[in-house]
Design an enzyme around this catalytic site. Structure first.
Site, PDB file in Angstrom:
ATOM      1  CG  ASN A 256      -6.042  -3.157  -4.078  1.00 35.66           C
ATOM      2  OD1 ASN A 256      -4.812  -3.116  -4.157  1.00 35.66           O
ATOM      3  ND2 ASN A 256      -6.825  -2.433  -4.865  1.00 35.66           N
TER       4      ASN A 256
ATOM      5  CE  LYS B 224      -0.331   0.395 -11.437  1.00 34.52           C
ATOM      6  NZ  LYS B 224      -0.563   1.217 -10.230  1.00 34.52           N
TER       7      LYS B 224
ATOM      8  CE  LYS C   6       0.883  -4.084  -9.252  1.00 36.78           C
ATOM      9  NZ  LYS C   6       0.782  -2.864  -8.437  1.00 36.78           N
TER      10      LYS C   6
ATOM     11  CG  ASP D 244       3.126  -0.224  -8.878  1.00 34.43           C
ATOM     12  OD1 ASP D 244       4.007   0.158  -8.096  1.00 34.43           O
ATOM     13  OD2 ASP D 244       1.949  -0.431  -8.523  1.00 34.43           O
TER      14      ASP D 244
ATOM     15  CD  GLU E 283       2.102   3.063  -9.025  1.00 32.86           C
ATOM     16  OE1 GLU E 283       1.403   2.753  -8.044  1.00 32.86           O
ATOM     17  OE2 GLU E 283       1.711   2.948 -10.211  1.00 32.86           O
TER      18      GLU E 283
ATOM     19  CD  GLU F  65       0.200   1.999  -4.204  1.00 35.82           C
ATOM     20  OE1 GLU F  65      -0.038   0.864  -3.764  1.00 35.82           O
ATOM     21  OE2 GLU F  65       0.228   2.271  -5.420  1.00 35.82           O
TER      22      GLU F  65
ATOM     23  CG  ASP G 273      -6.826   4.563  -1.839  1.00 35.34           C
ATOM     24  OD1 ASP G 273      -7.924   5.122  -1.667  1.00 35.34           O
ATOM     25  OD2 ASP G 273      -6.718   3.361  -2.137  1.00 35.34           O
TER      26      ASP G 273
ATOM     27  CG  HIS H 267      -3.708   2.564  -4.465  1.00 34.56           C
ATOM     28  ND1 HIS H 267      -4.469   2.160  -3.392  1.00 34.56           N
ATOM     29  CD2 HIS H 267      -3.132   1.439  -4.955  1.00 34.56           C
ATOM     30  CE1 HIS H 267      -4.347   0.850  -3.237  1.00 34.56           C
ATOM     31  NE2 HIS H 267      -3.551   0.388  -4.168  1.00 34.56           N
TER      32      HIS H 267
ATOM     33  CD  GLU I 213      -4.259   1.523  -9.220  1.00 26.03           C
ATOM     34  OE1 GLU I 213      -3.303   0.826  -9.584  1.00 26.03           O
ATOM     35  OE2 GLU I 213      -4.399   1.919  -8.040  1.00 26.03           O
TER      36      GLU I 213
END
Length: 388
Positions: free
Chosen positions: A53, A180, A182, A212, A238, A264, A291, A321, A340
């Site tokens: 994603n 985690k 945002k 993040d 992050e 990431e 990632d 990630h 993750e």
């Protein structure tokens, strides 16, 4: 072993959630199936791949460049000296006639194909991917479980502090001890309220909460937030600024004593090396989040690991990630620091096998040959339709 055909398509992984930079209302994902001439139980052995994603599908590059180059290659050029499929030999074939630099969507397309080739190779070998990788690239003794944290805490229409707390409680009920959320999509005062609401659920233990920013902040804002959140003792702070703004990251690391995580959105060994050289990353506390599915696949990720080792970094400081099965196998095989996880988001591609059990933020590996998409029923149904 010969590749008979390659099939690609796109699946939606959209939702109403957003982070500080983008929403996911139109997010999609490339999927591929590589069909071989190797037969098992009357069926051809097939390797599957997809992209993580946060980056959109890369179908145009797959159709016009990566797939034709692979299909046009001499089948012998994909085999090692023992006559087995070697995915690392396919990498230069797919990258033939590509100029250096320009990493991004090209790295996504090659990453999807690389994943499918490793799925195929480990299936032909009759091994789950993590055991196959450990024998080839590790010490032959992979981790039998991997640390995972639950990523969520997105912004969403009408989402209240109570809703945010309930979401985090669900993660804890699922077996996660580290979560985690945002930040950066609201002002500092509002984000501090959100952080403190989550800390209530975690009994005030900031070491169980990561935040993040998704690259949103300029230097001044990064420092302001860092000063405000440092007393919480968070798991990490992050991707605070633009992923290529190494100076911002370096200045932040001089002023923020807690752990920083980033990488990431770095898609090559060259960009990751620049982060280590110029980004102020500290190998005793910070984390690298490259990632493999987005950065030219495991073949390139192995180069990243070698570069980090040369610079004195432990593989345990790497937590990729993506929240998917491919990086989970890689984490166990290469003894990374974890992986993750997105409980419930980005379906059908995200997440682990249907019978995966998380306990104290650790999850085991499937013993299904390959990556184990066959143990993720909803996604496997989509993948099978590619070649039927």
């Amino acid at each position: 072993m010969k590749i008979l055909s390659v099939h690609e398509s796109v699946v939606p992984i959209s939702s109403s959630i957003r982070n500080a930079w983008i929403d996911f209302s139109s997010m999609d994902c490339s999927i591929v199936a590589i069909v071989s001439d190797v037969m098992r139980d009357g069926e051809p052995v097939i390797g599957y791949g997809f992209n993580s994603n946060g980056r959109y599908s890369a179908g145009e590059i797959l159709r016009r460049r990566a797939i034709p180059r692979l299909l046009d290659a001499d089948p012998e050029s994909l085999l090692d000296q023992a006559g087995n499929l070697d995915p690392t030999l396919a990498w230069p074939i797919m990258m033939n006639n590509e100029k250096p630099g320009g990493h991004g969507e090209r790295s996504v397309a090659v990453g999807v194909m690389d994943m499918a080739l490793f799925d195929l190779a480990s299936k032909i070998a009759g091994q789950p991917l993590y055991r196959y990788l450990s024998e080839r690239f590790g010490d032959g003794q992979p981790d039998d479980s991997v640390f995972v944290y639950a990523a969520g805490g997105y912004y969403a229409p009408g989402k209240t502090l109570s809703d945010l707390q309930d979401e985090m409680r669900r993660f804890l009920d699922m077996g996660y001890s580290v979560v985690k959320m945002k930040i950066g999509g609201a002002d500092l005062a509002e984000d501090l309220k959100r952080i403190e609401a989550v800390l209530e659920v975690l009994d005030g233990d900031g070491s169980r909460l990561a935040v993040d920013v998704n690259g949103r902040f300029d230097l001044q804002t990064a420092l302001e937030y860092g000063k405000a959140i440092e007393p919480y003792g968070l798991f990490w702070y992050e991707e605070v600024g633009d992923p290529l703004d190494y100076r911002l990251n370096a200045i932040l690391s001089e002023n923020y004593r807690g752990s920083i995580a980033t990488g990431e959105n770095l898609f090559s060994v060259q960009d990751a090396r620049n982060l280590i050289r110029y980004g102020g990353m500290r190998p005793d506390r910070d984390y690298i989040q490259v990632d493999p599915a987005l950065s030219y696949g495991l073949t390139e990720y192995l180069r990243v690991q070698e570069m980090l080792k040369e610079h004195g970094w432990s593989s345990r400081r790497c937590i990729p990630h993506g929240g998917h099965q491919f990086s989970l196998h890689i984490a166990a095989a290469l003894k990374l620091g974890g992986n993750e996880s997105y409980p419930g988001e980005f379906q059908p591609t995200g997440g682990f096998a249907d019978d995966a059990v998380v306990s104290d933020s650790r999850v085991g590996l499937t013993e299904i040959p390959g990556i184990g998409f066959e143990g993720k029923s909803a996604f496997y149904k989509v993948l099978r339709e590619l070649h039927r």
